[in-house]
Motif scaffolding. Sequence first.
Motif, PDB file in Angstrom:
ATOM      1  N   ASP A   1      38.089  55.105  41.505  1.00 17.83           N
ATOM      2  CA  ASP A   1      38.855  54.105  40.769  1.00 17.83           C
ATOM      3  C   ASP A   1      39.924  53.529  41.686  1.00 17.83           C
ATOM      4  O   ASP A   1      40.533  54.244  42.489  1.00 17.83           O
ATOM      5  CB  ASP A   1      39.509  54.742  39.535  1.00 17.83           C
ATOM      6  CG  ASP A   1      38.456  55.274  38.562  1.00 17.83           C
ATOM      7  OD1 ASP A   1      37.368  54.685  38.519  1.00 17.83           O
ATOM      8  OD2 ASP A   1      38.730  56.272  37.873  1.00 17.83           O
TER       9      ASP A   1
ATOM     10  N   LYS B   1      39.633  45.174  41.580  1.00 17.20           N
ATOM     11  CA  LYS B   1      39.807  46.490  40.990  1.00 17.20           C
ATOM     12  C   LYS B   1      38.494  47.166  40.597  1.00 17.20           C
ATOM     13  O   LYS B   1      38.399  48.388  40.590  1.00 17.20           O
ATOM     14  CB  LYS B   1      40.722  46.393  39.766  1.00 17.20           C
ATOM     15  CG  LYS B   1      41.572  47.620  39.543  1.00 17.20           C
ATOM     16  CD  LYS B   1      42.674  47.361  38.537  1.00 17.20           C
ATOM     17  CE  LYS B   1      43.629  48.548  38.499  1.00 17.20           C
ATOM     18  NZ  LYS B   1      44.724  48.345  37.546  1.00 17.20           N
ATOM     19  N   ASP B   2      37.474  46.372  40.254  1.00 15.87           N
ATOM     20  CA  ASP B   2      36.187  46.985  39.897  1.00 15.87           C
ATOM     21  C   ASP B   2      35.259  47.095  41.102  1.00 15.87           C
ATOM     22  O   ASP B   2      34.045  47.242  40.958  1.00 15.87           O
ATOM     23  CB  ASP B   2      35.514  46.200  38.760  1.00 15.87           C
ATOM     24  CG  ASP B   2      35.133  44.791  39.165  1.00 15.87           C
ATOM     25  OD1 ASP B   2      35.440  44.387  40.306  1.00 15.87           O
ATOM     26  OD2 ASP B   2      34.520  44.078  38.340  1.00 15.87           O
TER      27      ASP B   2
ATOM     28  N   SER C   1      34.320  44.900  43.222  1.00 13.11           N
ATOM     29  CA  SER C   1      33.448  43.743  43.482  1.00 13.11           C
ATOM     30  C   SER C   1      34.153  42.746  44.388  1.00 13.11           C
ATOM     31  O   SER C   1      35.384  42.753  44.512  1.00 13.11           O
ATOM     32  CB  SER C   1      33.048  43.066  42.167  1.00 13.11           C
ATOM     33  OG  SER C   1      34.188  42.498  41.540  1.00 13.11           O
TER      34      SER C   1
END
Length: 601
Positions: free
Chosen positions: A231, A566-567, A569
């Motif tokens: 994360d 944040k994800d 990508s």
Amino acid sequence: MAESMQGLKRSHRCAEVSNALEGQKVTVMGWVQKSRNKGGIIFVDLRDRSGILQIIFEESKCGSECFEKATKLKSEFVAAIEGIVCKRAGAVNENLTTGDIEVVATSLRILSEAETPPFPIEENSKTKEELRLKYRYLDLRRPDLQRNLVMKSKVMTIARQFMANEGFLEIETPMLCKSTPEGARDYLVPSRIHPGTFYALPQSPQIYKQLLMCSGYDRYFQIARCFRDEDLRADRQPEFTQMDMELSFVDVDDVIDVNERLLAKLFKEILDVDVKLPIRRMTWIEAMNRFGSDKPDLRFGMELKDISEVVKDCGFGVFTGALENGGSVRGINAKGQGAMPRKKIDALVEFAKTYGAKGLAYIAINEDGTYKSSFAKFMTEDEMNNIVAALSGEPGDLLLFAADKNKVVWDTLGALRCHLADQMGLLDKNVFEFVWITEFPLLEWSDEQNRFTAMHHPFTMPMEEDLAIIDTDPGKVRAKAYDIVLNGNEIGGGSVRIHQDDIQEKMFECLGFTREQAYERFGFLLDAFKYGVPPHAGLAYGLDRLVMLMAKQDSIRDVIAFPKVKDASCLMTNAPDYVDEAQLKELGIDITVLDEQKTEE
């Protein structure tokens, strides 16, 4: 219509043109920052990575054809301009290094035209980050981002030269490795030639650099790309850069010495900041007790105070209950915040709950010395006075308390002191406060796995004086590990490694590995250790995080050319993306699409 360079050679970058060149002919090339047509004269600000230079087009000096071409210049056109360096006819621009001169153009070639960009190319852009990252190739033209990447390049160049002078060899280690699940999640790469098997991208070069010490290379250094499928936060990326090193025949002080001198050189040469050596050292337990964090920000005080002894017999059940359960009661003093409105105090309580606290107790000391408190009714006047005295409370101060298990209290107050310091304007980015944190616990208990896990990694050497208790009280064993912390950020960490077979086997035993499991995961390293391994130690920096702090930025995305969001990508390339069925078939991979309900679970 775009023109070719036709043998034209650039003589200077924009900001390299100075008044020392007055009267000389120069050839500059770059992007049009802006163009202003004042009738008989056109002012153009030309930009490249070095800075901005003002160009003047006058028809009498450059000719009608050139002047007509100059009227077509718009933002982000790419142009090549020849001209004569002159003193500025108008006011000097103090904000530019070239602010006292201008170039009077004699010729112009438009090398490339440009559409209107989706946002202005300017410093300290207010454009939403999502849009800027979608057009990152435009965002990277901003002078502030370019300065950050130039700084990062200088850091790497200076570090490489320093390490070479110290006898380090730069050696590359593999990007396609064996997966070792201990630690963060690996990024996996399927093998076409060995169906059903996978490589892992390296989380760090840890095992390889230890093998290099076994191989006799003595001092290794690498600026290495690393990958972790975890994360993300503002200071995390799925792929990042480590400045990695390992040394043979050394102990803790040797590693710290070379790294202190490296940091001093980097900060002096790049920021002209003198790092006072030796850098202070603090044990892990002292850092936790004083600052609630193993990466303490020392730019301000607001230290934690343990008041467990003061309140052990009080009538407030929250305090006594925490102590009965083996916890502690600690507080911090937010100087001058005693008049904080109740609404803001309630917001601090909610903030504390995100770190596992059930709440916060507080005492606001009024200017007349009286108290406003959430728990005064449970205390005697003497008990209240003793608590205030323990925290050196004065009129106008706000005292905040947490009571729970030590970890919850440390985490809560450690985060709260930094949160308050930010609100109070105590975090000066021009101040650089370093500290070494030493003597970490070797192991930490995982409720999830119901076993001890390595706080750093399984190859960290215990402190020799604690080896006697490794069987009876493994949780109290300290490690020969050290982190270098700057302004509340861990910028690097390392340890002395285990080089004795019996201690390594004992470490695996503490981690719950059988001998077979240890060999399954790390057999090649353990086999190498059978053939003569020197005492060795190392350290790795998070290079992006170090440069982020040096550049006074809030996110490592601002010091990485093409970062992920944040994800994990990439908004510019839309990676990760689907691949052709033929590619998957060649790899022997089937994709199972989970329905929405299962995905949520």
